[in-house]
Write an enzyme that holds these catalytic residues in place. Structure first.
Site, PDB file in Angstrom:
ATOM      1  N   GLY A 149      33.936  40.726  35.758  1.00 22.27           N
ATOM      2  CA  GLY A 149      32.820  41.388  36.421  1.00 22.27           C
ATOM      3  C   GLY A 149      32.928  42.898  36.419  1.00 22.27           C
ATOM      4  O   GLY A 149      31.913  43.600  36.416  1.00 22.27           O
ATOM      5  N   ALA A 181      35.517  39.038  39.339  1.00 22.70           N
ATOM      6  CA  ALA A 181      35.119  38.249  40.496  1.00 22.70           C
ATOM      7  C   ALA A 181      36.341  37.768  41.280  1.00 22.70           C
ATOM      8  O   ALA A 181      37.433  37.594  40.732  1.00 22.70           O
ATOM      9  CB  ALA A 181      34.278  37.052  40.058  1.00 22.70           C
ATOM     10  N   GLU A 201      31.537  43.836  33.219  1.00 26.51           N
ATOM     11  CA  GLU A 201      30.086  43.624  33.240  1.00 26.51           C
ATOM     12  C   GLU A 201      29.367  44.743  33.987  1.00 26.51           C
ATOM     13  O   GLU A 201      28.253  45.132  33.616  1.00 26.51           O
ATOM     14  CB  GLU A 201      29.774  42.252  33.843  1.00 26.51           C
ATOM     15  N   GLU A 252      36.882  35.514  31.116  1.00 24.36           N
ATOM     16  CA  GLU A 252      36.319  34.326  31.767  1.00 24.36           C
ATOM     17  C   GLU A 252      36.629  33.042  31.003  1.00 24.36           C
ATOM     18  O   GLU A 252      36.768  31.968  31.616  1.00 24.36           O
ATOM     19  CB  GLU A 252      34.790  34.486  31.920  1.00 24.36           C
TER      20      GLU A 252
END
Length: 263
Positions: free
Chosen positions: A114, A65, A117, A137
């Site tokens: 991300g 992100a 992910e 994270e």
């Protein structure tokens, strides 16, 4: 401003490139929204049978992100952060996971946060030897928010996933292969050819059967076995009147190659 998503369609394959190489293809809101729009177009394009998703440049698939952007949402409080950041990212990974056309990640570099992910959510993944993965994270004082606490344990198992989630340590493509995050590791200059070769082995089959398999697997993983078997039965029943099932059976009996029509 350059388009954050590049789309090329050739020979049944949509090549989708995350295009922020100067930011290591970080997932800002504009990129996520543009990716969702591209997926909408691909879904209804009968000429596209598979999707390859990769990152621009030589350094990253996606470093995760865009921290500078989502930090602004965090400063606005929980409701704003969940609405603009978490729900947007979770919608993206859920869309990739449930997409009826196979999505193959070609992981060409960093797949952190991300980016990891996305790799968890897509159906198949090929990794370059130069790839690197991480669930960092926790280094920001937060859990993953695009589905990483849910999909990684389903792929890797609870204890292996928790080690990666709780330490934030980077891990190699070999480790990603061991835990089921990727299907293959290839030399860096063979990454896209390997992803295209995998796509070609899928394209030869009926798109209706491919979509049915993806739906049955994706939905069934989150159900008990009895409910999952019902989904499997429903996907088969939907194909019974189709041209493709009849053609597949006729071709097998006649010992010839099938001619699927996607109907």
């Amino acid at each position: 401003m350059p388009d954050p998503i590049l789309l090329e369609i050739d020979d049944g394959v949509a090549l989708v490139t995350l295009n922020r190489p100067d930011k290591l293809n970080a997932l800002n809101y504009a990129l996520i929204d543009r990716l969702m729009t591209a997926l909408d177009a691909i879904e209804t394009d009968a000429n596209v049978r598979t999707v390859i998703l990769t990152g621009a440049g030589e350094r990253a698939f996606s470093a995760g992100a865009d921290i500078h952007e989502f930090s602004n949402s965090v400063r606005r409080g929980p409701n704003a952060a969940v609405q603009s950041f978490v729900r947007r990212g979770q919608a993206m990974t859920a869309r990739l996971e449930a997409f009826r056309k196979p999505v193959i990640a070609a992981v060409n570099g960093l797949a952190f946060g991300g980016g990891c992910e996305i790799t968890e959510a897509v159906h198949l993944a090929v990794a370059s030897e130069a790839a690197s993965f991480a669930k960092p994270e926790i280094n920001l004082g937060m859990p993953p928010t695009f589905g990483g606490t849910q999909r990684l344990p389903r792929l890797a198992g609870r204890k292996r996933a928790l080690e990666l989630l709780l330490t934030g340590d980077p891990f190699s493509p070999q480790r990603a292969l061991e835990i089921g995050l990727v299907n293959r590791i290839v030399p860096h200059d063979e990454l896209l050819p390997a992803a295209r070769e995998l796509a070609s082995r899928i394209i030869r089959h009926s798109p209706l059967a491919v979509g049915g398999i993806i739906t049955a697997v994706t939905r069934g993983l989150n159900m008990g076995i009895a409910e999952g078997l019902q989904v499997e039965s429903e996907q088969f029943a939907a194909l019974v009147p189709s041209h493709d099932l009849g053609e597949g059976i006729a071709a097998w009996i006649a010992r010839r190659s099938p001619n699927y029509a996607g109907r």
